[in-house]
Design a protein around this motif. Structure first.
Motif, PDB file in Angstrom:
ATOM      1  N   ASP A   1       0.124  -0.227  -4.992  1.00 27.69           N
ATOM      2  CA  ASP A   1      -1.084   0.342  -5.614  1.00 27.69           C
ATOM      3  C   ASP A   1      -0.932   1.779  -6.081  1.00 27.69           C
ATOM      4  OD1 ASP A   1      -1.052   1.478  -3.057  1.00 27.69           O
ATOM      5  OD2 ASP A   1      -3.210   1.263  -2.743  1.00 27.69           O
ATOM      6  N   ASN A   2       0.063   2.490  -5.535  1.00 28.93           N
ATOM      7  CA  ASN A   2       0.323   3.871  -5.962  1.00 28.93           C
ATOM      8  C   ASN A   2       1.660   4.300  -5.366  1.00 28.93           C
ATOM      9  OD1 ASN A   2      -2.137   4.200  -3.666  1.00 28.93           O
ATOM     10  ND2 ASN A   2      -0.262   5.322  -3.223  1.00 28.93           N
TER      11      ASN A   2
ATOM     12  N   ASP B   1       0.854  -1.192   0.000  1.00 32.11           N
ATOM     13  CA  ASP B   1       0.000   0.000   0.000  1.00 32.11           C
ATOM     14  C   ASP B   1       0.889   1.241   0.000  1.00 32.11           C
ATOM     15  OD1 ASP B   1      -2.127   1.701   0.217  1.00 32.11           O
ATOM     16  OD2 ASP B   1      -2.804   0.971   2.175  1.00 32.11           O
ATOM     17  N   ASP B   2       0.889   1.971  -1.093  1.00 31.97           N
ATOM     18  CA  ASP B   2       1.723   3.178  -1.270  1.00 31.97           C
ATOM     19  C   ASP B   2       3.205   2.829  -1.476  1.00 31.97           C
ATOM     20  OD1 ASP B   2      -0.713   4.324  -0.638  1.00 31.97           O
ATOM     21  OD2 ASP B   2       0.032   5.570   1.004  1.00 31.97           O
TER      22      ASP B   2
ATOM     23  N   CYS C   1      -5.545   4.889  -3.622  1.00 31.36           N
ATOM     24  CA  CYS C   1      -5.856   3.488  -3.299  1.00 31.36           C
ATOM     25  C   CYS C   1      -7.090   2.945  -4.013  1.00 31.36           C
ATOM     26  CB  CYS C   1      -6.094   3.321  -1.797  1.00 31.36           C
ATOM     27  SG  CYS C   1      -4.780   3.912  -0.739  1.00 31.36           S
TER      28      CYS C   1
ATOM     29  N   HIS D   1       1.924   2.257   3.973  1.00 30.61           N
ATOM     30  CA  HIS D   1       1.044   3.428   4.127  1.00 30.61           C
ATOM     31  C   HIS D   1       1.373   4.117   5.449  1.00 30.61           C
ATOM     32  CE1 HIS D   1      -2.598   5.843   4.265  1.00 30.61           C
ATOM     33  NE2 HIS D   1      -2.987   5.355   3.083  1.00 30.61           N
TER      34      HIS D   1
HETATM   35 CA   LIG Z   1      -2.379   3.125  -1.531  1.00 26.75          CA
END
Ligand SMILES: [Ca+2]
Length: 504
Positions: free
Chosen positions: A255-256, A48-49, A88, A184
């Motif tokens: 995801d990013n 995540d991130d 997200c 994250h």
């Molecule tokens: Ca994310």
């Protein structure tokens, strides 16, 4: 003419009967029974991130990612993988459905819902005989139940892969979505350095000031990446012990981009470029590094095709299986990027709409409403500080607190100031994407071509903003933090400062 709903229902029926399970590769002539025996397990691991290039395989000397590096070494490492949108919920919605973010209606926003009419790959694989599971963060954040989903669109939840694996039937392949909230924010301040990382070894991108606080913040981000990498290492070990590792298609990505200023929620490289490695020894020759441009939207059709199924006709993503098998695929020299509303941090519940195209040489961004603030309004909101599209943390604090110092102004400008309607970066000369050449006459022809390609993509994929650039549907969809609805409101005098949670 079938509606997509009818097509989907028909597809699910056929898939359940095994009738559409045999269209590609070595399974073509052997029938559904043989295909069922050979279909790969699919293990999808998403940080995540977690953004490019924070992995050993990309040359980072500080963060240690032995699991990702192993998958890259024994599989295929991608240098040009991008998320569809640097936020997200839309990023995950796009990779689960295989569809462009602007087609997902409310699902194009952060903290939204995913309309049930959009088919997701875990459901399609389950209908074709796969055992499906999820741990941690799947689709989201948002409220899937209000759209009629009875479980997360990424699959039924399990506390761990071990628990899932124990109950999964041994004669069926599995499809597992391994999500996590690492890396994250928030971070435990100083955790990176406490684990042995050295501030002097860290490379600081040119768009942030090089201070000890910033270096330490990067180490804390690395610390959580390492935790994610270790989690996947444990799953791989379990599969290895069970003799199932080599017929498991493993994809590891994020995801990013990283949750730092000018990264996440931006279309720049540090907001959209992702680590991406694939391992599947049963069919994919390892030890390769590829430069083909791919987008996470390509994952759903890839997983379906790897399982012997046909991608749905409405999917805009394209299977990367040909690339994995060493074949040349046309059109892999560019990706399209987009963004609608991230956090709800602008007057009138407005997002910050952007569309972009990236090639090997150039990044072209169209800011559709340049009168707005790209990182959110410069006022404090109820839950977050000013410029609330940028997660709070030491790097953001340094840039905001010292913005009036002459040598610090440029960082504020790059990370938080308003931007022109068009941006163009010459990537070979300007790897940090800081020098906008959109208005330079010598780039007029390049800009014209990129504009035309972007327009064509928006039209061909039915982007509402191709018809009306000021379409305000994404500003009107509810913002649903924690599942409820909430309008953007500046913080009042009495508003309590709430501790930030890992939620977006
Ligand atoms: Ca994310």
């Amino acid at each position: 003419m079938f509606s997509s709903k009818v097509r989907r229902r028909e597809f699910m029926k056929q898939a359940a009967a095994g009738a559409v399970a045999v269209s590609v590769g070595p399974y073509a002539a052997r029938g559904a029974r043989a295909a069922a025996a050979e279909r790969p397990n699919i293990l999808f691991c998403i940080g995540d991130d977690w953004g490019w290039p924070a992995a050993g395989a990309y040359g980072d000397k500080v963060v240690k990612t032995p699991t990702f590096d192993r998958v890259a070494r024994e599989g295929v490492l991608f240098n040009n993988a991008y998320c569809a949108s640097p936020s997200c919920t839309p990023s995950r919605g796009s990779l689960l459905t295989g569809r462009a973010v602007h087609q997902l209606e409310e699902g194009g926003n952060l903290w939204s819902t995913l309309p049930k009419k959009f088919a997701v790959y875990p459901d399609l694989l389950e209908a074709a005989g796969y055992t499906v599971g999820l741990q941690g963060k799947g689709w989201g954040p948002g409220n899937f139940a209000i759209s009629g989903w009875t479980r997360n669109p990424a699959g039924p939840s399990f506390p761990s892969f071990a628990e899932f694996f124990k109950q999964a039937p041994k004669d069926k392949p599995f499809c597992y979505f391994c999500g996590t909230t690492d890396p994250h924010r928030p971070y435990e301040k100083g955790s990176g350095v406490a684990s042995g990382m050295k501030l002097e070894d860290v490379a600081v991108p040119a768009f942030w000031p090089d201070t000890p606080e910033v270096r330490s913040d990067i180490c804390d981000y690395y610390f959580e990446i390492q935790r994610f990498d270790g989690l996947i290492g444990g799953i791989m070990q379990l599969l290895e012990e069970a003799g199932q590792l080599d017929n498991t298609l493993i994809v590891i990505t994020g995801d990013n981009g990283m949750p730092f200023p000018r990264c996440k929620a931006n279309l720049y490289g540090w907001g959209t470029r992702q680590p991406f490695a694939v391992r599947w020894p049963a069919r994919v020759k390892g030890g390769r590094v590829v430069d083909d441009f791919i987008v996470l939207t390509d994952l759903a059709p890839t997983f379906l095709e790897a399982a012997g199924l046909k991608p749905l006709p409405e999917m805009t993503g394209r299977s990367i299986l040909p690339i994995l098998l060493g074949e040349k695929q046309e059109g892999r020299d560019r990706v399209f990027l987009e963004r609608e509303r991230h956090a709800n941090v602008r007057e009138g519940n407005k997002g910050y709409p952007m569309r972009g195209i990236r090639t090997k040489d150039f990044l072209y961004i169209r800011n559709l409403q340049p009168h707005l603030w790209p990182a959110g309004d410069p006022v404090k909101w109820e839950d977050v500080g000013p410029f609330g599209d940028c997660d709070g943390g030491p790097t953001k604090d340094v840039i905001l607190e010292r913005r009036d110092e002459p040598e610090m102004k440029k960082f504020f400008q790059w990370c938080f100031e308003k931007r022109p309607a068009e941006e163009l970066y010459d990537l070979a000369k300007d790897p940090f994407e800081l020098n906008n050449v959109a208005e330079r006459p010598e780039y007029a022809e390049v800009k014209k071509q990129l504009r035309a390609q972007l327009d064509r993509w928006m039209t061909e994929t039915a982007d509402p903003r191709a018809v009306n650039p000021d379409d305000d549907r994404w500003d009107r969809y509810p913002y649903r933090p924690g599942g409820g609805e909430k309008a953007a409101k500046p913080a009042g005098q009495s508003a309590e400062k709430k501790k930030a949670k890992k939620k977006n």
